[in-house]
Design a protein around this motif. Structure first.
Motif, PDB file in Angstrom:
ATOM      1  N   SER A  43       0.882  -1.282   0.110  1.00 15.79           N
ATOM      2  CA  SER A  43       0.291  -0.115  -0.029  1.00 15.79           C
ATOM      3  C   SER A  43       0.788   1.240  -0.187  1.00 15.79           C
ATOM      4  O   SER A  43       0.559   2.470  -0.602  1.00 15.79           O
ATOM      5  CB  SER A  43      -0.795   0.005   1.224  1.00 15.79           C
ATOM      6  OG  SER A  43      -1.746  -1.054   1.280  1.00 15.79           O
ATOM      7  N   ASN A  44       1.997   1.195   0.497  1.00 17.32           N
ATOM      8  CA  ASN A  44       2.749   2.462   0.856  1.00 17.32           C
ATOM      9  C   ASN A  44       4.232   1.941   1.034  1.00 17.32           C
ATOM     10  O   ASN A  44       4.458   0.817   1.570  1.00 17.32           O
ATOM     11  CB  ASN A  44       2.318   3.077   2.095  1.00 17.32           C
ATOM     12  CG  ASN A  44       1.068   3.855   1.979  1.00 17.32           C
ATOM     13  OD1 ASN A  44       0.802   4.640   1.239  1.00 17.32           O
ATOM     14  ND2 ASN A  44       0.126   3.235   2.711  1.00 17.32           N
ATOM     15  N   PRO A  45       5.158   3.130   0.726  1.00 17.38           N
ATOM     16  CA  PRO A  45       6.692   2.694   0.853  1.00 17.38           C
ATOM     17  C   PRO A  45       6.984   2.540   2.465  1.00 17.38           C
ATOM     18  O   PRO A  45       6.216   2.829   3.376  1.00 17.38           O
ATOM     19  CB  PRO A  45       7.319   3.784   0.575  1.00 17.38           C
ATOM     20  CG  PRO A  45       6.401   4.686  -0.273  1.00 17.38           C
ATOM     21  CD  PRO A  45       4.782   4.186   0.134  1.00 17.38           C
ATOM     22  N   ILE A  46       8.214   1.958   2.813  1.00 15.51           N
ATOM     23  CA  ILE A  46       8.518   1.647   3.964  1.00 15.51           C
ATOM     24  C   ILE A  46       8.137   2.725   5.061  1.00 15.51           C
ATOM     25  O   ILE A  46       7.701   2.773   6.064  1.00 15.51           O
ATOM     26  CB  ILE A  46       9.891   1.294   4.143  1.00 15.51           C
ATOM     27  CG1 ILE A  46      10.049  -0.396   3.521  1.00 15.51           C
ATOM     28  CG2 ILE A  46      10.336   1.052   5.825  1.00 15.51           C
ATOM     29  CD1 ILE A  46       9.070  -1.278   4.208  1.00 15.51           C
ATOM     30  N   CYS A  47       8.451   4.177   4.527  1.00 17.20           N
ATOM     31  CA  CYS A  47       8.703   5.110   5.368  1.00 17.20           C
ATOM     32  C   CYS A  47       7.430   5.988   5.011  1.00 17.20           C
ATOM     33  O   CYS A  47       6.865   6.917   5.523  1.00 17.20           O
ATOM     34  CB  CYS A  47       9.707   6.170   5.280  1.00 17.20           C
ATOM     35  SG  CYS A  47      11.307   5.512   6.480  1.00 17.20           S
ATOM     36  N   LYS A  48       6.359   5.662   4.043  1.00 18.79           N
ATOM     37  CA  LYS A  48       5.228   6.136   3.816  1.00 18.79           C
ATOM     38  C   LYS A  48       5.299   7.390   3.112  1.00 18.79           C
ATOM     39  O   LYS A  48       4.810   7.710   2.183  1.00 18.79           O
ATOM     40  CB  LYS A  48       4.302   6.110   5.059  1.00 18.79           C
ATOM     41  CG  LYS A  48       2.722   6.306   4.381  1.00 18.79           C
ATOM     42  CD  LYS A  48       1.916   6.189   5.587  1.00 18.79           C
ATOM     43  CE  LYS A  48       0.234   6.026   4.972  1.00 18.79           C
ATOM     44  NZ  LYS A  48      -0.587   5.813   6.229  1.00 18.79           N
ATOM     45  N   HIS A  49       6.150   8.416   3.777  1.00 22.54           N
ATOM     46  CA  HIS A  49       6.308  10.017   3.644  1.00 22.54           C
ATOM     47  C   HIS A  49       7.667   9.897   3.344  1.00 22.54           C
ATOM     48  O   HIS A  49       8.413   9.705   4.107  1.00 22.54           O
ATOM     49  CB  HIS A  49       5.686  10.768   4.345  1.00 22.54           C
ATOM     50  CG  HIS A  49       4.194  10.583   4.687  1.00 22.54           C
ATOM     51  ND1 HIS A  49       3.041  10.806   3.511  1.00 22.54           N
ATOM     52  CD2 HIS A  49       3.489  10.065   5.808  1.00 22.54           C
ATOM     53  CE1 HIS A  49       2.130  10.365   4.120  1.00 22.54           C
ATOM     54  NE2 HIS A  49       2.499   9.911   5.524  1.00 22.54           N
TER      55      HIS A  49
ATOM     56  N   LEU B 186      18.124   1.933  12.017  1.00 25.52           N
ATOM     57  CA  LEU B 186      18.495   3.191  11.655  1.00 25.52           C
ATOM     58  C   LEU B 186      18.933   3.268  10.427  1.00 25.52           C
ATOM     59  O   LEU B 186      19.231   2.459   9.622  1.00 25.52           O
ATOM     60  CB  LEU B 186      19.555   3.675  12.575  1.00 25.52           C
ATOM     61  CG  LEU B 186      19.705   3.556  14.012  1.00 25.52           C
ATOM     62  CD1 LEU B 186      20.764   4.022  14.681  1.00 25.52           C
ATOM     63  CD2 LEU B 186      18.215   4.735  14.430  1.00 25.52           C
ATOM     64  N   SER B 187      18.556   4.482   9.647  1.00 25.33           N
ATOM     65  CA  SER B 187      19.017   4.756   8.362  1.00 25.33           C
ATOM     66  C   SER B 187      19.465   6.180   8.330  1.00 25.33           C
ATOM     67  O   SER B 187      19.080   6.890   9.124  1.00 25.33           O
ATOM     68  CB  SER B 187      17.794   4.792   7.364  1.00 25.33           C
ATOM     69  OG  SER B 187      18.330   5.148   6.018  1.00 25.33           O
ATOM     70  N   TYR B 188      20.718   6.405   7.649  1.00 28.10           N
ATOM     71  CA  TYR B 188      21.502   7.521   7.570  1.00 28.10           C
ATOM     72  C   TYR B 188      21.376   8.180   6.166  1.00 28.10           C
ATOM     73  O   TYR B 188      21.925   9.148   5.803  1.00 28.10           O
ATOM     74  CB  TYR B 188      23.082   7.407   7.874  1.00 28.10           C
ATOM     75  CG  TYR B 188      23.481   6.961   9.473  1.00 28.10           C
ATOM     76  CD1 TYR B 188      23.833   8.254  10.165  1.00 28.10           C
ATOM     77  CD2 TYR B 188      23.038   5.959   9.992  1.00 28.10           C
ATOM     78  CE1 TYR B 188      23.793   8.098  11.492  1.00 28.10           C
ATOM     79  CE2 TYR B 188      23.415   5.730  11.403  1.00 28.10           C
ATOM     80  CZ  TYR B 188      23.821   7.004  12.130  1.00 28.10           C
ATOM     81  OH  TYR B 188      24.024   6.772  13.505  1.00 28.10           O
ATOM     82  N   ASP B 189      20.616   7.613   5.213  1.00 29.66           N
ATOM     83  CA  ASP B 189      20.472   7.892   3.792  1.00 29.66           C
ATOM     84  C   ASP B 189      18.961   7.994   3.405  1.00 29.66           C
ATOM     85  O   ASP B 189      18.714   7.652   2.366  1.00 29.66           O
ATOM     86  CB  ASP B 189      21.358   7.112   3.043  1.00 29.66           C
ATOM     87  CG  ASP B 189      20.806   5.642   3.256  1.00 29.66           C
ATOM     88  OD1 ASP B 189      19.921   5.286   3.713  1.00 29.66           O
ATOM     89  OD2 ASP B 189      21.760   4.799   2.615  1.00 29.66           O
ATOM     90  N   ASN B 190      18.144   8.627   4.337  1.00 30.41           N
ATOM     91  CA  ASN B 190      16.651   8.776   4.082  1.00 30.41           C
ATOM     92  C   ASN B 190      16.132   7.342   3.653  1.00 30.41           C
ATOM     93  O   ASN B 190      14.959   7.367   2.909  1.00 30.41           O
ATOM     94  CB  ASN B 190      16.480   9.783   3.062  1.00 30.41           C
ATOM     95  CG  ASN B 190      14.962  10.194   3.156  1.00 30.41           C
ATOM     96  OD1 ASN B 190      14.470  10.342   4.380  1.00 30.41           O
ATOM     97  ND2 ASN B 190      14.440  10.664   1.973  1.00 30.41           N
ATOM     98  N   GLY B 191      16.244   6.322   4.229  1.00 30.28           N
ATOM     99  CA  GLY B 191      15.705   5.107   4.192  1.00 30.28           C
ATOM    100  C   GLY B 191      16.213   4.098   2.960  1.00 30.28           C
ATOM    101  O   GLY B 191      15.510   3.250   2.557  1.00 30.28           O
TER     102      GLY B 191
END
Length: 237
Positions: free
Chosen positions: A64-70, A106-111
């Motif tokens: 339905s949506n990407p992992i971080c949605k936004h 954790l992500s350091y590169d916006n996912g």
């Protein structure tokens, strides 16, 4: 007048969350969430508020949506966590689905890449009462590099009900070493579209909770350049 308008919107957002809700971060705030503790949208951004922030991102046969949605949050100060600190995260719980398996990453590169920093298999959130704000301690690794733009993500596969994947991304600042690397495993995104691993309902599967998939997660190392931290606001990435 503006204060009255804001209060009305917050009341409506609470009703919307209760109408179709499961679980999400409450602290740190997930991206574009309507919770009162979270950064507020500008006057022109109210239509971007995510009143469905607690719902799953997909099922075993549909994304339905990407992992971080936004891709970003509303402007505001990111919470700052120190390397080695245990953060008392808070979950907004509507239904606990008899628990499940949680990963925090954790992500350091916006996912683009993730490193798992904590797991809780099988019984994660099983004791979280319906309609509660439930506290879960999450430890930031002692060697976590510093960065003004880090995402802390909670990922959950539920034990009972539809075969779903939940994810809740929060923008944070990490105060740690200036430059360095962080190693661990990449997270498992199961029950997230037809190409993902399938984890059945534990109660009807002879106790299968997906152990073989979690055990097969791939090692990963992320390297972060040295940088000087400054007071950071959440903005478009």
């Amino acid at each position: 007048m503006k204060a009255v308008f804001t209060a009305a919107i917050l009341a409506l957002s609470s009703l919307a969350l209760l109408a179709d809700a499961h679980i999400s971060f409450r602290y740190p705030c997930p991206r574009r969430a309507p919770y009162s503790e979270c950064p507020r949208p500008s006057d022109s951004e109210w239509h971007l508020v995510d009143y469905d922030v607690q719902s799953p991102l997909g099922t075993h046969n549909h994304i339905s949506n990407p992992i971080c949605k936004h891709s970003s949050s509303f402007a505001g100060i990111r919470p700052t966590f120190k390397a080695g600190e245990t953060v008392q995260t808070k979950m907004s719980v509507d239904v606990n689905h008899r628990g499940g398996s949680c990963q925090w990453a954790l992500s350091y590169d916006n996912g683009a890449t993730w490193v798992v920093i904590q797991d809780h298999f099988q019984t994660c959130l099983a004791n979280a009462p319906a309609g509660s704000t439930f506290t879960v301690p999450v430890k930031i690794p002692a060697n976590a590099p510093s960065s003004n733009k880090v995402i802390l993500n909670w990922i959950w596969n539920n034990n009972e009900g539809n075969r779903e994947l939940y994810s809740s991304c929060a923008d944070v600042v990490i105060e740690g070493t200036s430059g360095g690397s962080l190693s661990g495993v990449a997270p498992l995104f199961a029950n997230y579209g037809p190409g993902s691993p399938y984890i059945p309902e534990k109660a009807v599967s002879g106790g299968d909770w997906g152990k073989k998939y979690f055990d097969a997660r791939k090692p990963i190392t992320v390297t972060v350049p040295a940088q000087k931290l400054k007071r950071q606001v959440v903005s478009e990435n």
